[in-house]
Each structure stands twice: as C-alpha cells, then as structure tokens.
Design an enzyme around this catalytic site. Structure first.
Site, short mmCIF file in Angstrom:
data_model
loop_
_atom_site.label_atom_id
_atom_site.label_comp_id
_atom_site.label_asym_id
_atom_site.label_seq_id
_atom_site.Cartn_x
_atom_site.Cartn_y
_atom_site.Cartn_z
N HIS A 173 19.30 -7.75 -30.28
CA HIS A 173 18.43 -8.75 -30.92
C HIS A 173 18.39 -8.62 -32.44
O HIS A 173 17.47 -9.09 -33.10
CB HIS A 173 17.02 -8.66 -30.31
CG HIS A 173 17.00 -8.99 -28.85
ND1 HIS A 173 15.98 -8.60 -28.02
CD2 HIS A 173 17.89 -9.65 -28.08
CE1 HIS A 173 16.25 -9.01 -26.79
NE2 HIS A 173 17.39 -9.65 -26.79
N GLN B 272 17.00 -3.51 -27.41
CA GLN B 272 16.38 -4.79 -27.75
C GLN B 272 15.57 -4.66 -29.04
O GLN B 272 15.11 -5.64 -29.59
CB GLN B 272 15.46 -5.24 -26.60
CG GLN B 272 16.16 -5.41 -25.27
CD GLN B 272 15.18 -5.55 -24.12
OE1 GLN B 272 14.56 -6.59 -23.93
NE2 GLN B 272 15.01 -4.48 -23.38
N PRO C 76 5.76 4.15 -18.31
CA PRO C 76 4.47 4.60 -17.76
C PRO C 76 3.89 3.59 -16.77
O PRO C 76 2.97 3.93 -16.02
CB PRO C 76 3.58 4.74 -18.99
CG PRO C 76 4.21 3.95 -20.06
CD PRO C 76 5.68 3.88 -19.74
N THR D 242 11.09 -0.86 -21.33
CA THR D 242 11.18 -2.32 -21.41
C THR D 242 10.46 -2.97 -20.22
O THR D 242 10.53 -2.46 -19.10
CB THR D 242 12.63 -2.83 -21.47
OG1 THR D 242 12.62 -4.25 -21.63
CG2 THR D 242 13.44 -2.44 -20.24
N SER D 243 9.79 -4.09 -20.49
CA SER D 243 9.07 -4.82 -19.43
C SER D 243 10.04 -5.66 -18.60
O SER D 243 9.67 -6.17 -17.55
CB SER D 243 8.02 -5.74 -20.07
OG SER D 243 8.68 -6.62 -20.99
C1 BV8 Z 1 18.87 -16.97 -25.10
C2 BV8 Z 1 13.79 -10.18 -31.80
C3 BV8 Z 1 20.48 -18.69 -24.73
C4 BV8 Z 1 12.71 -10.88 -32.54
C5 BV8 Z 1 13.51 -10.78 -29.43
C6 BV8 Z 1 16.12 -16.78 -18.15
C7 BV8 Z 1 14.91 -16.83 -17.56
C8 BV8 Z 1 13.77 -17.14 -18.34
C9 BV8 Z 1 13.83 -17.37 -19.71
C10 BV8 Z 1 15.05 -17.30 -20.29
C11 BV8 Z 1 16.18 -17.02 -19.52
N1 BV8 Z 1 17.23 -17.03 -20.36
C12 BV8 Z 1 16.79 -17.30 -21.63
C13 BV8 Z 1 15.47 -17.48 -21.60
C14 BV8 Z 1 14.65 -17.74 -22.74
C15 BV8 Z 1 14.25 -16.43 -23.48
C16 BV8 Z 1 13.45 -15.50 -22.60
O1 BV8 Z 1 13.94 -14.55 -22.04
N2 BV8 Z 1 12.14 -15.78 -22.57
C17 BV8 Z 1 11.23 -14.87 -21.85
C18 BV8 Z 1 9.92 -14.79 -22.65
C19 BV8 Z 1 10.97 -15.38 -20.47
N3 BV8 Z 1 15.43 -15.74 -23.96
C20 BV8 Z 1 15.96 -16.16 -25.14
O2 BV8 Z 1 15.53 -17.08 -25.79
C21 BV8 Z 1 17.17 -15.38 -25.62
N4 BV8 Z 1 18.20 -16.29 -26.03
O3 BV8 Z 1 18.66 -16.85 -23.91
O4 BV8 Z 1 19.81 -17.82 -25.65
C22 BV8 Z 1 19.56 -19.81 -24.61
C23 BV8 Z 1 19.36 -20.55 -25.75
C24 BV8 Z 1 18.54 -21.66 -25.59
C25 BV8 Z 1 17.85 -21.92 -24.38
C26 BV8 Z 1 18.07 -21.10 -23.28
C27 BV8 Z 1 18.95 -20.04 -23.39
C28 BV8 Z 1 16.81 -14.57 -26.90
C29 BV8 Z 1 15.85 -13.50 -26.58
C30 BV8 Z 1 15.66 -12.58 -27.80
C31 BV8 Z 1 14.40 -12.91 -28.55
N5 BV8 Z 1 14.16 -11.91 -29.61
N6 BV8 Z 1 13.35 -9.86 -30.42
C32 BV8 Z 1 11.43 -10.05 -32.62
O5 BV8 Z 1 11.49 -8.83 -32.39
O6 BV8 Z 1 10.41 -10.64 -32.96
S1 BV8 Z 1 12.86 -10.43 -27.86
C33 BV8 Z 1 11.71 -9.14 -28.11
O7 BV8 Z 1 10.82 -9.25 -27.04
C34 BV8 Z 1 12.26 -7.74 -28.02
O8 BV8 Z 1 13.50 -7.62 -28.67
C35 BV8 Z 1 12.35 -7.51 -26.52
O9 BV8 Z 1 13.53 -8.06 -26.00
C36 BV8 Z 1 11.19 -8.35 -26.02
C37 BV8 Z 1 10.02 -7.48 -25.73
O10 BV8 Z 1 10.31 -6.84 -24.52
P1 BV8 Z 1 10.21 -5.22 -24.45
O11 BV8 Z 1 11.05 -4.62 -25.52
O12 BV8 Z 1 10.45 -4.88 -23.06
O13 BV8 Z 1 8.70 -4.91 -24.89
P2 BV8 Z 1 7.36 -5.23 -24.08
O14 BV8 Z 1 6.26 -5.05 -25.04
O15 BV8 Z 1 7.47 -6.52 -23.33
O16 BV8 Z 1 7.29 -4.06 -22.99
C38 BV8 Z 1 7.15 -2.75 -23.43
C39 BV8 Z 1 7.35 -1.88 -22.20
O17 BV8 Z 1 7.31 -0.51 -22.62
C40 BV8 Z 1 6.26 -2.06 -21.15
O18 BV8 Z 1 6.86 -2.11 -19.87
C41 BV8 Z 1 5.40 -0.79 -21.30
O19 BV8 Z 1 4.85 -0.38 -20.06
C42 BV8 Z 1 6.44 0.20 -21.77
N7 BV8 Z 1 5.91 1.33 -22.56
C43 BV8 Z 1 4.79 1.36 -23.32
N8 BV8 Z 1 4.67 2.61 -23.90
C44 BV8 Z 1 5.76 3.33 -23.47
C45 BV8 Z 1 6.55 2.51 -22.63
N9 BV8 Z 1 7.69 2.93 -22.06
C46 BV8 Z 1 8.07 4.23 -22.30
N10 BV8 Z 1 7.37 5.07 -23.13
C47 BV8 Z 1 6.21 4.66 -23.72
N11 BV8 Z 1 5.53 5.51 -24.50
#
Ligand code: BV8
Length: 274
Positions: free
Chosen positions: A142, A124, A236, A210-211
C-alpha cells in the site's frame, strides 16, 4: 522494573506471557518453522501497535479523521476532491511516526530474512518500521508515508523525516500526492504479483496483526494455504482470517514473535522481564 529493548521502547514479554505463548506453539508449527525453506510473512497495522502506531480498527470502531471514516479520507475520490485535506491526514500520521521505533515483533521478523533460505515480507503498513528494524526488500503493498508522487509525471520523491515536503513536482511542476495506495486504487502491479507468487510458493505463511478486511491483501493467506503452506495467524483477537489458518497464536506480536528467537536458535536466551 520496566525492561526496555535496545530501542528504548516496547517492553519484552514477561515470563508468564512467554510460557503461555510457548504452550501455544504446537509441535507441528515448531517442526514446520525448523524445516521451512520458503517463508512468507504478511503484516498489518497490529504489528506496529506496540510501537505506538494507532491501528485502523481496534475496539470495534474504525479510525475517523475530522469526522471522515479513514476509508473516505484515504480514498482516490478524496485526492480529486480535496488533496490538501488528504495531505493534512498523512502529514499528521507522519508527524506521529517521527519518534516511534520498531518493536520486538519487527526485530524478530527482520532476523528471519537471514534464517530462512527464501523469505518474503509483505506489509500493508506504510509506516516504514520494518525497514527501520533492518528488514530488506519489504514489499509495501500500500505504498509508503515517506514518499510523495507527482500526479502528472508520476516521479517519486522521498519525504525526509522532520523535513518539509515539496508541494509541487520539482520535475514538471504538477502537484504531488502521498505515494500510498488509496481505497479504489489499484495496487502497484509488480508488488502484488510478487506477493501472490510468494504466497503460491511458500511452505510456511505468518499472518501478523491484520484484521483481514482489506483486499486484495487479505486474499494472500488463502493462496498460501491452497498451495499447501502451513498458515499461522498472530493476533490478540480472532479475525475474518482465523478459520483460514492452520495455527492461531493469540497474543500481541511483540510478545509472541520473540518466542521464535528460541525456536530458531535452541538454547538462545530469550530475555524477558523478571
Ligand atoms: C483495489 C494505505 C482494485 C492508505 C490502505 C473485495 C471485497 C470487498 C471490497 C473490495 C474487494 N476488492 C477491493 C475492494 C475495495 C477495497 C477494500 O478492500 N475495502 C474494504 C474496506 C472492504 N480495496 C481497495 O480499494 C484496494 N484497491 O481493490 O483496487 C479496485 C479498484 C476499484 C474498485 C474495486 C477494486 C486498495 C486497498 C488499499 C487501501 N489503502 N492503506 C492509508 O494507510 O491510509 S488500506 C489500510 O487499511 C492498511 O494498509 C490496511 O490494509 C488496512 C487496515 O487493515 P489492518 O492493517 O489489518 O489494520 P486493522 O486496524 O484493520 O486491524 C489491526 C489488527 O491488528 C486487528 O485484527 C487487531 O486485533 C490486531 N492487533 C492489534 N494490536 C496488535 C494486533 N496484532 C498483533 N499484535 C498487536 N499488538
């Protein structure tokens, strides 16, 4: 004494951490790791955290840019409303990334492409650190912060590090936007189909850093599990995906994954801090 990796960055796991992680690896996971022929790895922002890349959700709150939650500044609507502001957000992140290097998690994952007969890496992340660590054929669900795309002719242009990015499309003169998938935008069809097919045909799936909140990426582990794969989370913290996983390795990816160097090459010395 600080133990630097060849990349001169992220620290190697201490012996204590290695022992605690080794204990977490069950015989079932070790056996599946040694017998697996088709492996899928899904990564998120956490795999790059130890390289210095800020995650989106850490410590309970999510990233905000100039008062705007990242889901807003990174949205299709924002490109319509204020493309310069969107560029400012991605230029800022690209500048951050310039000096950052892959960490031992990226390195270990890169080694897996030559260890498993069939290996698929789906990320991602838009930071390009997997490729910098030597991973090939990375499925960037993405998009990439190192590319721009024309809003008119959809031509893609690489943005060189330290280089200035063009504002207009050299081909048709229309404006350029970041070649990333923004919220509300469809994923590159082929990329998601390839990822879903790999999930449906794997026998081992790692979910790393990933979260599991953003869809459709977060739906891939369930596809893998439904096809009989052993699903292992590395994080973690517990996540929305943890109870969909057969195994959970609690720890930082850069400290947990190097343990598998020893698993995949018994007798291989996994260097650690004294
Ligand atoms: C779409 C690029 C069709 C830009 C990104 C179903 C249900 C609900 C909502 C939706 C659904 N389907 C679609 C949606 C809407 C939406 C969505 O999911 N919203 C969420 C907020 C609920 N999805 C979309 O819009 C997708 N498109 O579905 O199109 C459509 C079209 C129209 C209408 C409906 C449907 C597009 C999604 C892509 C968006 N672009 N990135 C940018 O980077 O700015 S998403 C971006 O955020 C990242 O790419 C990644 O995907 C996400 C962040 O998540 P993570 O990578 O998991 O990061 P996060 O910080 O959250 O977590 C970090 C984790 O790491 C934590 O768990 C932490 O504990 C852990 N960690 C920390 N340190 C460490 C570690 N792990 C290991 N080692 C460590 N040291």
């Amino acid at each position: 004494m600080c133990c630097l990796t060849p990349f001169g960055c992220a620290l190697l796991p201490s012996k204590a951490i290695m022992q605690s992680v080794q204990k977490q690896i069950s015989d079932k996971l070790r056996e599946r790791f040694l017998s697996a022929t088709r492996v899928l790895v899904l990564t998120g922002a956490g795999v790059s955290a130890e390289s210095g890349v800020p995650t989106f959700r850490g410590g309970g709150n999510s990233a905000v840019w100039k008062g705007l939650p990242f889901e807003v500044i990174s949205s299709a609507q924002m490109v319509e409303r204020d493309l310069p502001a969107v560029w400012e957000w991605f230029d800022y992140r690209r500048d951050l990334l310039q000096a950052l290097q892959p960490n031992p998690a990226h390195t270990e994952i890169a080694a897996w492409q030559d260890h498993f007969p069939v290996f698929t890496l789906v990320t991602q992340n838009i930071d390009g650190l997997h490729q910098k660590a030597g991973s090939r054929d990375v499925i960037e669900l993405h998009g990439s912060i190192w590319r721009a795309r024309c809003v008119g002719c959809h031509a893609r242009y690489e943005i060189l590090s330290h280089g200035t990015r063009p504002d207009e499309c050299p081909g048709c003169g229309d404006s350029l936007r970041p070649d990333v998938v923004l919220f509300g935008e469809m994923l590159p069809a082929l990329a998601f189909e390839q990822a879903a097919a790999a999930a449906a045909n794997c026998d081992l799936c790692f979910v790393i850093g990933t979260s599991g909140i953003v869809y459709p990426a977060a739906g891939l582990p369930a596809i893998a599990r439904a096809s009989g794969a052993l699903v292992c989370e590395v994080n973690p913290e517990s996540t929305t995906l943890s109870d969909q996983c057969d195994e959970v390795l609690t720890g930082k990816a850069g400290e947990v994954l190097p343990i598998f160097t020893e698993v995949r090459s018994p007798g291989a010395e996994v260097r650690s801090q004294k």
